[in-house]
Design an enzyme around this catalytic site. Sequence first.
Site, PDB file in Angstrom:
ATOM      1  N   HIS A 168       0.848  -1.190   0.000  1.00  0.00           N
ATOM      2  CA  HIS A 168       0.000   0.000   0.000  1.00  0.00           C
ATOM      3  C   HIS A 168       0.887   1.245   0.000  1.00  0.00           C
ATOM      4  O   HIS A 168       2.004   1.220   0.555  1.00  0.00           O
ATOM      5  CB  HIS A 168      -0.873   0.057   1.257  1.00  0.00           C
ATOM      6  CG  HIS A 168      -2.184  -0.638   1.160  1.00  0.00           C
ATOM      7  ND1 HIS A 168      -2.821  -1.151   2.276  1.00  0.00           N
ATOM      8  CD2 HIS A 168      -2.986  -0.911   0.114  1.00  0.00           C
ATOM      9  CE1 HIS A 168      -3.960  -1.708   1.908  1.00  0.00           C
ATOM     10  NE2 HIS A 168      -4.079  -1.577   0.605  1.00  0.00           N
ATOM     11  N   CYS A 264      -2.087   2.708   9.307  1.00  0.00           N
ATOM     12  CA  CYS A 264      -3.103   1.707   8.960  1.00  0.00           C
ATOM     13  C   CYS A 264      -4.265   1.708   9.941  1.00  0.00           C
ATOM     14  O   CYS A 264      -5.400   1.417   9.585  1.00  0.00           O
ATOM     15  CB  CYS A 264      -2.485   0.316   8.893  1.00  0.00           C
ATOM     16  SG  CYS A 264      -1.473   0.011   7.438  1.00  0.00           S
TER      17      CYS A 264
END
Length: 271
Positions: A168, A264
Amino acid sequence: MPREATPRRYLMCAPAHFRVTYSINPWMDPTKPVDLPLAQTQWEDLRDRYRALGHTVDLLDPRPELPDMVFAANGATVVDGRVLGSRFAYRERFAEAAAHRDWFRDHGFTEIHEPAHVNEGEGDFAVTSSYLLAGRGFRSSPLSHDEAQEFFGRPVIGLDLVDPRYYHLDTALSVLDDAADEIMYYPAAFSPGSRAVLARLFPDALIAKEADAAALGLNAVSDGRHVLLPQAATGLFDPLRARGFEPVPMDLSELLKGGGSVKCCTQELRG
């Protein structure tokens, strides 16, 4: 000279049901058990630190069948009060998208877009005053970039990720000062062309070294002054201080077993 922090509003989800029973990124190993009480304590430390710094933390209710909900950044991207929902790449996380959309509807957000293309929220979207930086290569579809640009009316800069450890964008790049378009990133996580784009757009960016990137040190959250980041990324502390930031080391070692850290766990609700 010290910088000025800006009060933020974050969305988080407690790791009440966090576990690693499957692997959808290189960090996840189902043979390594999660210490759930420790994960909960570490998460609470992060939540409490945000509040101590003057930020607002809203909470999303965890669901037993969704062990990765603690990684709340992936559920949506919010800019100017407008919500671009997520569409997850892996079936194990599909239902998280609807849980996030329900939360936004229940909390007064009216402009909510259910995407047609795969994007994993702030996992692959990073917001500065000038750009919406958009990762692709492992999770989010390139088609989601046009969708985001059309919805937000902001220029989207596509960036190709090439190292599966940095699956990511938020594992390889962090926004330090959104108003000033200031970032830090790890060049080797990106394709040559994307590295050239980043160098052109952000010539004064803080460049992370391999050891700090491998500690997920770029999975960080900044309020414009305080930078909350994994405590193992020690090589970033002095460079951040030299730029006027205050590094705030956090221990999220149990959540790292799921492939995530500070960012996150943190979705920013802008506007």
